[in-house]
Write a protein that holds these residues in place. Structure first.
Motif, mmCIF file in Angstrom:
data_model
loop_
_atom_site.group_PDB
_atom_site.id
_atom_site.type_symbol
_atom_site.label_atom_id
_atom_site.label_comp_id
_atom_site.label_asym_id
_atom_site.label_seq_id
_atom_site.Cartn_x
_atom_site.Cartn_y
_atom_site.Cartn_z
ATOM 1 N N MET A 88 62.157 -15.735 54.338
ATOM 2 C CA MET A 88 63.101 -16.006 53.621
ATOM 3 C C MET A 88 64.424 -15.573 53.998
ATOM 4 N N ILE A 89 65.481 -16.131 53.728
ATOM 5 C CA ILE A 89 66.805 -15.672 54.249
ATOM 6 C C ILE A 89 67.529 -15.833 52.826
ATOM 7 N N ASN A 90 68.179 -14.563 52.756
ATOM 8 C CA ASN A 90 69.010 -14.276 51.374
ATOM 9 C C ASN A 90 68.104 -14.689 50.217
ATOM 10 N N ASP A 91 66.705 -14.161 50.238
ATOM 11 C CA ASP A 91 65.775 -14.424 48.889
ATOM 12 C C ASP A 91 65.509 -15.924 48.808
ATOM 13 N N ARG A 92 65.608 -16.665 49.752
ATOM 14 C CA ARG A 92 65.321 -17.929 49.690
ATOM 15 C C ARG A 92 64.555 -18.465 50.780
ATOM 16 N N HIS A 93 63.619 -19.460 50.422
ATOM 17 C CA HIS A 93 62.653 -19.847 51.642
ATOM 18 C C HIS A 93 63.609 -20.931 52.328
ATOM 19 N N ALA A 94 63.544 -20.644 53.571
ATOM 20 C CA ALA A 94 64.160 -21.549 54.506
ATOM 21 C C ALA A 94 63.251 -22.581 55.066
ATOM 22 N N ASN A 95 63.510 -23.896 55.676
ATOM 23 C CA ASN A 95 62.783 -24.811 56.303
ATOM 24 C C ASN A 95 63.686 -24.577 57.950
ATOM 25 N N TYR A 96 62.613 -24.668 58.669
ATOM 26 C CA TYR A 96 63.034 -24.387 60.311
ATOM 27 C C TYR A 96 62.108 -24.983 60.832
ATOM 28 N N ASN A 97 62.550 -25.631 61.815
ATOM 29 C CA ASN A 97 61.510 -26.278 63.075
ATOM 30 C C ASN A 97 62.287 -26.361 64.483
ATOM 31 N N LEU A 98 61.517 -26.917 65.232
ATOM 32 C CA LEU A 98 62.225 -26.989 66.630
ATOM 33 C C LEU A 98 63.542 -28.178 66.513
ATOM 34 N N ALA A 99 64.556 -27.823 66.905
ATOM 35 C CA ALA A 99 65.759 -28.487 66.524
ATOM 36 C C ALA A 99 65.622 -29.970 67.086
#
Length: 123
Positions: A88-99
């Motif tokens: 979580m980034i700033n109390d928020r679930h982030a979505n992330y993957n290989l660009a």
């Protein structure tokens, strides 16, 4: 080859040759407007050395567009980051993957991990 301006919080901008980042650059989406490069670096540095942190901003307002990129030093770091579905980034679930895979919704780390482990021959 990627040439980029890198400001990692340690002074002025410098030009750094990052080489081929197709397997080391991670797309991060779902950021709040308040998310800083420092916050992203702090949240992702547990996976290993980070070469660059970029938050994409609107040119007119300078406000974050809600996504950015992190370039790691090696592919093992990308694998570790993409396998962690709890970040979580700033109390928020982030979505992330290989660009190199592009943005996707909803987040599924298995695709990014498979791509990092078995890159297509065109990369």
């Amino acid at each position: 080859m990627t040439m980029t301006s890198n400001n990692n919080g340690g002074g002025g901008d410098c030009i750094q040759n990052l080489g081929d980042t197709s397997l080391t650059k991670v797309f991060i989406g779902g950021l709040t407007w308040e998310t800083s490069k420092k916050t992203m670096r702090e949240d992702f540095q547990k996976y290993d050395e980070i070469l660059e942190v970029v938050i994409i901003s609107d040119k007119l307002t300078s406000r974050s567009k809600g996504y950015g990129f992190i370039t790691f030093k090696d592919t093992d770091s990308v694998k570790k980051a993409c396998e962690d579905a709890t970040l979580m980034i700033n109390d928020r679930h982030a979505n992330y993957n290989l660009a190199a895979l592009g943005a996707r919704h909803p987040r599924s780390s298995s695709i990014a991990v498979a791509a990092a482990n078995n890159p297509p021959s065109t990369w």
